[in-house]
Design a protein around this motif. Sequence first.
Motif, short mmCIF file in Angstrom:
data_model
loop_
_atom_site.label_atom_id
_atom_site.label_comp_id
_atom_site.label_asym_id
_atom_site.label_seq_id
_atom_site.Cartn_x
_atom_site.Cartn_y
_atom_site.Cartn_z
N GLY A 17 0.80 -1.23 0.00
CA GLY A 17 0.00 0.00 0.00
C GLY A 17 0.83 1.27 0.00
N ALA A 18 2.17 1.15 -0.10
CA ALA A 18 3.03 2.33 -0.13
C ALA A 18 3.03 2.93 -1.53
CB ALA A 18 4.45 1.95 0.29
N HIS A 19 3.05 4.27 -1.61
CA HIS A 19 3.02 4.98 -2.89
C HIS A 19 4.43 5.28 -3.34
CE1 HIS A 19 -1.37 5.82 -2.98
NE2 HIS A 19 -1.23 5.61 -1.67
N ALA A 20 4.71 4.99 -4.62
CA ALA A 20 6.02 5.31 -5.22
C ALA A 20 5.78 6.21 -6.41
CB ALA A 20 6.74 4.04 -5.62
N THR A 21 6.72 7.09 -6.69
CA THR A 21 6.62 8.00 -7.83
C THR A 21 7.33 7.37 -9.00
OG1 THR A 21 6.63 9.87 -6.32
CG2 THR A 21 7.11 10.34 -8.62
N VAL A 22 6.73 7.48 -10.21
CA VAL A 22 7.36 6.99 -11.44
C VAL A 22 8.35 8.04 -11.90
CG1 VAL A 22 7.00 6.28 -13.83
CG2 VAL A 22 5.32 5.67 -12.08
N LEU A 23 9.62 7.68 -11.95
CA LEU A 23 10.65 8.59 -12.40
C LEU A 23 10.84 8.48 -13.91
CD1 LEU A 23 13.34 8.04 -9.60
CD2 LEU A 23 11.62 9.85 -9.76
N ALA A 24 10.77 7.27 -14.43
CA ALA A 24 10.95 7.08 -15.87
C ALA A 24 10.19 5.83 -16.29
CB ALA A 24 12.43 6.93 -16.19
N ASP A 25 9.68 5.84 -17.53
CA ASP A 25 8.92 4.69 -18.08
C ASP A 25 9.18 4.67 -19.57
OD1 ASP A 25 7.19 2.74 -18.90
OD2 ASP A 25 5.41 3.60 -17.93
N ASP A 26 10.01 3.72 -20.03
CA ASP A 26 10.32 3.66 -21.47
C ASP A 26 9.50 2.58 -22.18
OD1 ASP A 26 11.46 1.29 -20.68
OD2 ASP A 26 13.52 1.85 -21.18
N GLY A 27 8.49 2.03 -21.51
CA GLY A 27 7.65 1.00 -22.11
C GLY A 27 8.12 -0.40 -21.80
N GLU A 28 9.43 -0.59 -21.53
CA GLU A 28 9.96 -1.89 -21.18
C GLU A 28 10.25 -2.00 -19.70
OE1 GLU A 28 13.20 -3.20 -23.59
OE2 GLU A 28 12.22 -2.59 -25.44
N GLN A 31 11.11 3.09 -13.67
CA GLN A 31 11.97 3.44 -12.53
C GLN A 31 11.07 4.11 -11.50
OE1 GLN A 31 15.26 5.99 -13.44
NE2 GLN A 31 16.13 5.81 -11.39
N LEU A 32 11.12 3.59 -10.24
CA LEU A 32 10.24 4.06 -9.17
C LEU A 32 11.06 4.61 -8.02
CD1 LEU A 32 7.86 0.95 -9.11
CD2 LEU A 32 7.41 3.14 -10.23
N ARG A 33 10.49 5.58 -7.25
CA ARG A 33 11.14 6.11 -6.05
C ARG A 33 10.08 6.22 -4.95
NH1 ARG A 33 13.75 11.59 -6.67
NH2 ARG A 33 15.45 10.40 -7.56
N THR A 38 14.29 5.33 -1.54
CA THR A 38 14.66 4.07 -2.17
C THR A 38 14.15 4.07 -3.60
OG1 THR A 38 14.40 2.96 -0.05
CG2 THR A 38 14.47 1.57 -2.00
N GLU A 39 15.03 3.64 -4.53
CA GLU A 39 14.66 3.56 -5.93
C GLU A 39 14.76 2.11 -6.39
OE1 GLU A 39 16.76 6.25 -8.48
OE2 GLU A 39 16.20 7.99 -7.30
#
Length: 192
Positions: A17-28, A31-33, A38-39
Motif C-alpha cells: 500500500g506504499a506509494h512510489a513516484t514513477v521517475l521514468a517509463d520507457d515501455g519496457e 523506474q520508481l522512487r 529508495t529507488e
Amino acid sequence: MSQSPSTVPAEVIDAAGAHATVLADDGESVQLRWPDGTELTVPSHFLRTREDGTRLLPLVLHADGAVRMPVMQEQLQVDKRVVDTGGVRIHKRVHTHEEEAALALMQEDLQVERVPIGKPVEDGSAPRMREEGDTIVIPVLEERLVVSKQLVLKEELRVTRTRTPRHESHTEVLRSEQVEVERFAEQPRRDV
C-alpha cells in the motif's frame, strides 16, 4: 534510463500500500522512487493497471532493502447458465376408424322332455341321476298308496343340451395418435 517526453510522472502503489513516484517509463521498464528515497527499476509487465487507472506493483520493498514478492494463485470458478437454443412445437391429431371384430360364441339351450315310466322301484333304493351323452336323466319319484306300499318310478326328466354356434359382429371406434414435430429457429445465445 531516460524519461520519455510523453510520460508524465505518476504514482504506483506497491503490495503493502506504499506509494512510489514513477521517475521514468520507457515501455519496457519503469523506474520508481519511494518517499524514503529508495529507488527500484522493474519490468513494465510487473505493473498491473486497475479499473480506476491506478497501477499496482505486486512487490513489497522493506526498510532493510529486501524486495519481497507475494505469490499469487488464480482459481477457476465455473458457473453454468441456461441458454435458449430454440424449441419444438408438437402437433397431436387423433384419427378414428371403425374396425369390425368377428366373435365365435357358444349358446346352450336346454330342452326338458318328460318320459312317463310308471314302474315300481325294486329294492326300495331310488335310482340316481345319470348322464347319457349330452342328456342328463333326473329320476322323479312318487309314493303311491296301494294295498302295499311300493316305490314306483313315475317318470324321468330327460334334459338334453344342444350347442348352436352363432356369430356376432361388434363395431368399435379405435383411436390412433400421430405426432408432428415443428422445430423453432435457433435463438442467438445470450449471457445470463
